[in-house]
Structures are given as C-alpha cells and as structure tokens.
Design an enzyme around this catalytic site. Structure first.
Site, mmCIF file in Angstrom:
data_model
loop_
_atom_site.group_PDB
_atom_site.id
_atom_site.type_symbol
_atom_site.label_atom_id
_atom_site.label_comp_id
_atom_site.label_asym_id
_atom_site.label_seq_id
_atom_site.Cartn_x
_atom_site.Cartn_y
_atom_site.Cartn_z
ATOM 1 N N ARG A 206 1.002 -1.340 0.104
ATOM 2 C CA ARG A 206 -0.196 -0.159 -0.104
ATOM 3 C C ARG A 206 0.898 1.400 0.084
ATOM 4 N NH1 ARG A 206 -5.515 1.806 0.909
ATOM 5 N NH2 ARG A 206 -6.065 -0.261 0.714
ATOM 6 N N GLU B 176 -9.432 6.197 7.359
ATOM 7 C CA GLU B 176 -8.087 6.349 7.328
ATOM 8 C C GLU B 176 -7.551 7.665 6.635
ATOM 9 O OE1 GLU B 176 -5.853 2.095 6.979
ATOM 10 O OE2 GLU B 176 -7.604 2.116 5.785
#
Length: 791
Positions: free
Chosen positions: A311, A731
């Site tokens: 990621r 997030e």
C-alpha cells in the site's frame, strides 16, 4: 452536510458517558474466573538453553504454568505466514516475545509464580535498525516492484534532478483499552471467546488451530473495542490465543488484560521506513520521473508487513501524476516486536516521501509549494492513470483545492507569514497545504466481501448482525442508520447486535476503511431480500382484498409487488395510498402467513482486481480525497511549535453521518499530528523499548489541537455504486497531518530565508527541529564566509 436526520449521536455515546458501556474487562463471569499472565523474553535475541517450571507450579492458587510443550495443536499464530509461535520453543527474537503462561486466582499469585520460573538464555547478536538489517541482508522476503515508463532514460534527460532520503518513524497505537481477552469453556471442546479484536474470524481460526479443534467449537464475540487503529487487526489474536490456551488447560474461565507498559513493550508499531528517492522535473516544477526505494522495519515476524509495503508503494504518488515512476519496496527483519497495521496502512509513509519531494522542488525553484502541487495533480481527462494502471475517476482534487484556497484565504495568509518572518528573528511561522488521494479496498482482493443476518421480530423490531466490529469509529451507528433507512422505519426499531462468529461466519477484518462500505451493502442485501418477501406477501393480501381493481384485471400482481413502498414506519402501495399498513402491524400478519422474517445478506466489491506480481491492475474501488492547510508558529530557540490554524476540506461522498465523519476527520488529523511531531519511539542498544508508558511517550494533548480548527465535508459529490452514495472516512484524514509536518519545515526554512533545504525527518520533534535550525545557521555562516573571501 447531507440530511440533518443523519446527524444522530454515536449509538454508544450515552453509555460511554455514564460508564455503562460494556467492554471485555467489564464482563461478569463467576467465582471460577482465573487471572492470566504472560511471561516474556527479556532479550532481543537469545537461545533458550533450559527452563524449569516445577517450583512455579507449586505456588498456592496457581492452576497452570505453560510452555510450548503444553500446546495441543499448532504452535502458531502468524496471520499470513506461519512464522509467529504462540510460545517460543528455542530462540527468542525480540524483547516481549512470550515464552510462558500462568493462570492463578490472583495477580499476586501469578507474579509469585513468575519469580520462581527458572530460565537460562544465551544472548545472541540482535539486529535493531534498518541499516544493520540491510548490512546483514536480513530480508523478510523478496523485494516488490511497480514500474511505469522509462525511468532510467528519463532520469538522464530531466532538466533538474534531486536525490535524498527520508526517515519516517514508528508510532504506538495507544488505544485506550489495552489488549484483552476472556475465554469461557463450554461443553466438551467448546470455547466462548470475548476478545477486543478487529478480526473475530481470524481470532477464531487461530485459536482452533492452536487447540487442535474445529472452528465450529470456537465462538468469538466482540461488542466493542476501546480503540484499535489497526493494532487489534492481527495482534489481538495473540492475547486471545494465550487466554484460550490457559482456559483449555485449566477448564476454568480465564482473562488476560495486558498492563499498559507490557502492551507497549510487546506489541508492534507503525512501520518505520528508510526511503530514498531520485526525482527529475522541469523549470516549472512538472514531475518527469521518480525512482523510489522504500525500506521498512518489519520486526521479527511477517505479520502484515508485505501488504503494508504494497500500500505504501501504491500511494507513493499520492495525488500527483508521474509519467515515469519506479518504486521498489523491501521489508527487513529485525529483532523488535513484529510491526503491524496502523491507520493508513503504509499510505502515510508513501505519501510523506512524495510530499517532501514536492516541497524540495518548490524550494529549489523558489516557488510556492501550493503551485507545484496544483501543477502535478492527476488530471480529469488526461494524465489520470496511476503508475499501477488504475484510472483516477471522479477526481475531486481541483474542486477541493479551489474551495479550500478560497475559504482559507491562503494567498493573503502566505503574504502575512512571509512578512512576519521578515520581522521576527526568534519566532517563525510556516504554512503548508497537502492533499490526500487514498484508495479504498483491501489490496488482497478476496477480502473485499461481507456478510449479514437481519432478523425481524413479531413486534416490528429489527436485529441486525454483520461482520464488522465497532472500535469507536461509529460503524454500528451507521449500520443502524442504513438498516432503518432501507426498511423505512424509525431508528428506535433497529438494534445492531454484537459481532459474533456463530452468526456471521468467515468475515474479513474491519480495516482498510471499508467497514461501512462492505457491511452496509451486505445488510442492504439482506433487507432487500426481506422487503421482496414482504412485498410479495402484501401483493397477495391486497390482490385478494381488491380483486376487482383495473390493475388486477390487467394481471398486475407482479406490478403491484413492485409498487409497494417502505417509508415512515409504513408499508403502502404508491399507486393506491389508501392501501397502507403500519410496519409493526404488518409483521404479525406475515408471521401468520408463514413468511420467513430473517435473511442472510452478502456483498463483494465488484470490478476490482490486482496482479501483485506484475504490479498492475485496479486494486481500489474508488478514491477518497481531502486537503488540509496548516499554519504553525515556531520558537527557533527551543523547537517548540504551536498549530495556529488548520483548514480541512474532505470528501466523504454523501455522508452517512456528518457528525461522526467530521469527528473521524478531526481525530485522524490529530493522530497524524502525533506521528508527525511528538510521538518518538526509542529503543536502547539491547532492544529494550525506552518509551513504553504515558510518561515517556508523548501522544497529542489538548495543547496540540489547532487553536483555530476548521473542518468541513465536501458537499454535492455523491459516490456512485456505494452504500447510500457514501465514502469511507477512517484512514484518509490521518495523512492530512502532513500539512503540519511541512508547515514546520516551512518555518525552519524561513530561518535561512528559504535559501537552503533543511535536514528534516519525521517525527519533527523539538530535537529534530533545533538540530535542523542549527545546521541551517552553519550553512548561512559558511555562505557569508565565502562571500567575504570573494570580496
């Protein structure tokens, strides 16, 4: 701000305030409950030469003292790679790795037994830094790579080239509720587990493997967690496994609750990174090429380190189009606790790198960094494909930029900051704007699925079960709202049940900001099934009652079924409003007609796919966008900074609950400010954590909140094909804090009138700031000396 009806309080808010909210440690059991205690390694790297538990077992009140020899099943609790023993057999690989377990009637008896354990260790050389891991070639696994374009040629042809490295630090999760689990034995091989976990199904699976029993014997339940932030996605499994092992051995209920210091010593953190870069650009600041190398500290076991690295690599572009880009990621094995998921999951480390690069380019070209950022944003029609091949659709970057620059009066304040800095020697101001483009979905594609079970009772109340877990983020509140809206009933009719593996099986972790996206759609699917049954039943009922209507003559029972609506606690025929019945009145009639009033729902995210080997595909269903502008005041003598003002505009689609979403944006930003400024984690040369308690580890306090904090949600931007056109929120806002980090750098740079690039790292602690300023002052002095000599 969306529908004002959506602004309901968090479903547990009143319980939190009154102290009635039940957490694992609050659950009443019986007089048989035993206290569990873990005994962990005092060494970062050592061989266990011998151990003797005989005297410990003799302590009055002690029911069990266990080693790896007492494990009936597999001695493993690694979530992906089986490289994490439940109890160490021969070699310890970090301080805090658990070797023995104790169960007794009291904590004091556990401590007495621990003192009587005899264990001999042979100390081995530990690896405690990324640099040493690189030197020793201590790779956790093969490198990962994503590449687009001709990077090598473009680097040679670029008009300007900068090189450098950036260090980003670890971060402690500091959830208010430490790791905790309660296990209660049932009949035969059954075990009921209460765990503060983000991933009940994984906890269930690991306990079953550890005990050598089927998953159907283990039930894991989660009502709520007192915070998690990723720290309970995999590592809550550890406490649950240790508790289950003691419960199995003693046939008594057992609870383990980690003391705060032990929790911090034993658990993994956000991965620290050592990143290197080589970036080419032109005179206007347009990015031509980037070559990135990411090195992360994985700790002593794999955990989720490769998914996190992946990621980071997928977000190293952040909001910017780079035509030629290569990123290589390596995870290094060290003798520290296995690092793990943390809000952002690699995104912050990747974004910090490119944002620092943009900031350097602006300083070199003597331009405002806001201008350079704007020039390099992903385009709407062109320059809109990422380095991994996904098209950036529904791009909100320009809309957010225009609105935020105007509402924050950026240009006016930039001039005011420059004027202030010209007039003040010992205080400097800094101003920075940073964007966020964050991909929403698990990058391990099969995890993008969710289940639900919705029950309608004869009194017209609804009980919703789903696979997501509540950790304070408001997921259960949003699910309650979704269910009420889909059924067209009042909120008080709907209750969301505790998450339970015996009700909804095989769930994914509540992570990747996808809790409401996935579980909300699964709940909607179940309700759609129920509404279809109810509509079919009332089509029959009303057909029988009004059999001579024109529509009936047209053979319209199916048509009637599709015209039945669910609104305002009523079920009615939209074509004949007089055909109406209250929801609560309707359900008993349906029960008499033997209509099934429960349904299982399922959802899987469509149209995504990702080839990890090729580094190409569409890993994300959509992107969340946001932007923040932060202004700071810096004391150049002490390094102390104050956040004067922060303006945030964030995209959540059509918000499911604006108040909760704004709370998530504010909280994410402040948690990110902690990572960027005060939350420094230090180990000594033996691998002991030095910052393992509230008095040595500095999380943000009320003094760290911006004096002027302006947070808004972007309006009028529904997100297509998602639950009620919403977007994930958990997030992405954390990365908005990079505006604070770079505002501090901007203030440091003002000491030298922006002529020199400050040496800078993350977190920007007072020490980092003061040392950076001192180095700038030396550069100023050296320049003055050279100019004097030349004269």
């Amino acid at each position: 701000m969306g529908n004002p009806k959506n602004n309901i309080p968090h479903e547990s808010a009143a319980l939190h305030v009154s102290g009635e909210a039940v957490y694992v440690d609050d659950i009443l059991v019986n007089e048989q409950l035993l206290v569990g205690r873990v005994v962990y390694s005092p060494h970062a790297h050592a061989r266990i030469k011998s151990f003797d538990l005989s005297e410990a077992k003799k302590v009055p009140g002690v029911y069990a003292v266990l080693s790896y020899k007492d494990i009936p099943g597999h001695n493993q609790m690694g979530p992906v790679v089986k490289d994490e023993p439940c109890l160490v057999e021969n070699e310890v690989n970090c301080v805090g790795q658990v070797v023995f377990l104790i169960a007794a009637e009291t904590e004091e008896q556990c401590l007495e037994a621990e003192r009587k354990i005899k264990a001999g260790y042979e100390a081995l050389d530990p690896i405690l830094t990324i640099e040493k891991a690189i030197e020793k070639n201590s790779l956790m696994g093969p490198p990962l790579k994503i590449e687009r374009g001709d990077v090598n040629t473009s680097l040679k042809k670029a008009p300007h080239l900068i090189k450098g490295e950036l260090r980003t630090g670890a971060q402690e999760h500091w959830y208010l509720e430490s790791q905790v689990s309660l296990c209660i034995p049932g009949e035969g091989r059954e075990m009921y587990v209460y765990s503060s976990t983000q991933h009940p199904s994984e906890t269930q699976a690991l306990i079953a493997e550890l005990l050598g029993i089927g998953k159907h014997e283990v039930v894991v339940e989660v009502r709520r967690m007192g915070g998690a932030f990723g720290g309970k996605e995999t590592q809550a499994n550890h406490t649950a496994c240790w508790t289950a092992l003691l419960c199995w051995a003693t046939k008594h209920p057992v609870k383990i609750r980690l003391f705060r210091d032990d929790d911090q010593i034993m658990t993994g953190k956000r991965h620290r990174f050592l990143s290197r870069y080589e970036v080419g650009f032109d005179d206007e600041g347009h990015l031509h090429v980037a070559n990135f190398e990411l090195n992360s500290d994985g700790g002593c076991a794999t955990d989720l380190s490769f998914a996190i690295m992946q990621r980071a690599m997928l977000h190293v572009d952040n909001a910017y189009y780079v035509p030629n880009l290569r990123v290589v990621g390596r995870v290094w094995k060290t003798n520290l606790p296995s690092n793990t998921a943390f809000r952002g999951f690699g995104g912050p480390q990747g974004m910090a790198l490119i944002e620092n690069v943009i900031d350097r380019i602006a300083r070199l070209l003597r331009k405002d960094a806001a201008e350079i950022r704007f020039k390099n944003f992903y385009g709407l029609e062109s320059n809109n494909v990422t380095h991994y091949g996904e098209t950036v659709e529904n791009n909100r970057l320009f809309m957010i930029y225009d609105q935020l620059m105007k509402s924050s009066e950026y240009e006016k304040r930039r001039n005011a900051v420059n004027e202030f800095n010209a007039q003040n020697e010992f205080f400097k101001k800094g101003l920075a704007i940073t964007p966020v483009k964050f991909g929403i979905s698990f990058t391990t594609s099969y995890l993008n699925q969710a289940g639900a079970l919705v029950l309608v009772y004869k009194d017209g109340t609804v009980l919703v079960n789903h696979g997501g877990t509540e950790m304070g983020q408001g997921l259960h509140t949003k699910i309650q709202q979704i269910a009420a809206a889909e059924f067209g009933v009042s909120l008080h009719r709907v209750k969301v049940n505790a998450t339970n593996t015996a009700v909804v099986p095989n769930t994914s972790a509540t992570a990747a900001s996808a809790g409401a996206d996935l579980n909300g759609m699964a709940v909607k699917n179940a309700i759609d099934i129920l509404k279809g049954r109810i509509a079919e039943a009332f089509a029959h009922i009303w057909t029988e009652k009004y059999s001579n209507t024109p529509r009936q003559k047209d053979g319209g029972q199916a048509s009637l079924q599709h015209s039945i609506m669910f609104e305002s606690d009523e079920i009615y025929d939209r074509d004949h409003p007089d055909r109406c019945i209250g929801f609560a009145e309707a359900i008993p009639l349906l029960h008499l007609r033997q209509v099934p009033l429960s349904a299982a729902g399922f959802y899987r995210t469509p149209n995504i796919g990702w080839d990890k080997e090729k580094g190409f595909g569409k890993p994300f269903y959509y992107y969340a966008f946001g932007m923040a502008i932060t202004e700071v005041l810096l004391d150049v003598l002490t390094g102390q900074h104050t956040i004067l003002r922060t303006d945030i505009l964030h995209d959540v689609g059509d918000s499911l609950n604006p108040n909760i979403d704004i709370g998530q944006v504010e909280g994410g930003y402040i948690q990110g400010v902690g990572w960027c400024t005060t939350e420094e984690i230090k180990w000594d040369d033996k691998g002991n954590l030095l910052t393992h308690s509230p008095d040595t580890y500095k999380i943000p306090s009320v003094q760290d909140i911006p004096k002027d904090f302006r947070v808004k949600l972007l309006e009028g931007v529904p997100n297509p094909n998602t639950i009620r056109q919403s977007k994930a929120v958990a997030e992405p806002p954390l990365m908005l804090s990079l505006s604070c980090w770079l505002a501090i750098k901007d203030a440091i740079s003002a000491v030298a009138n922006r002529e020199f690039e400050p040496e800078f790292s993350l977190p920007a602690t007072n020490e980092v700031i003061v040392l950076s300023i001192e180095k700038l002052k030396r550069k100023i002095a050296e320049k003055a000396k050279l100019e004097f000599i030349e004269q």
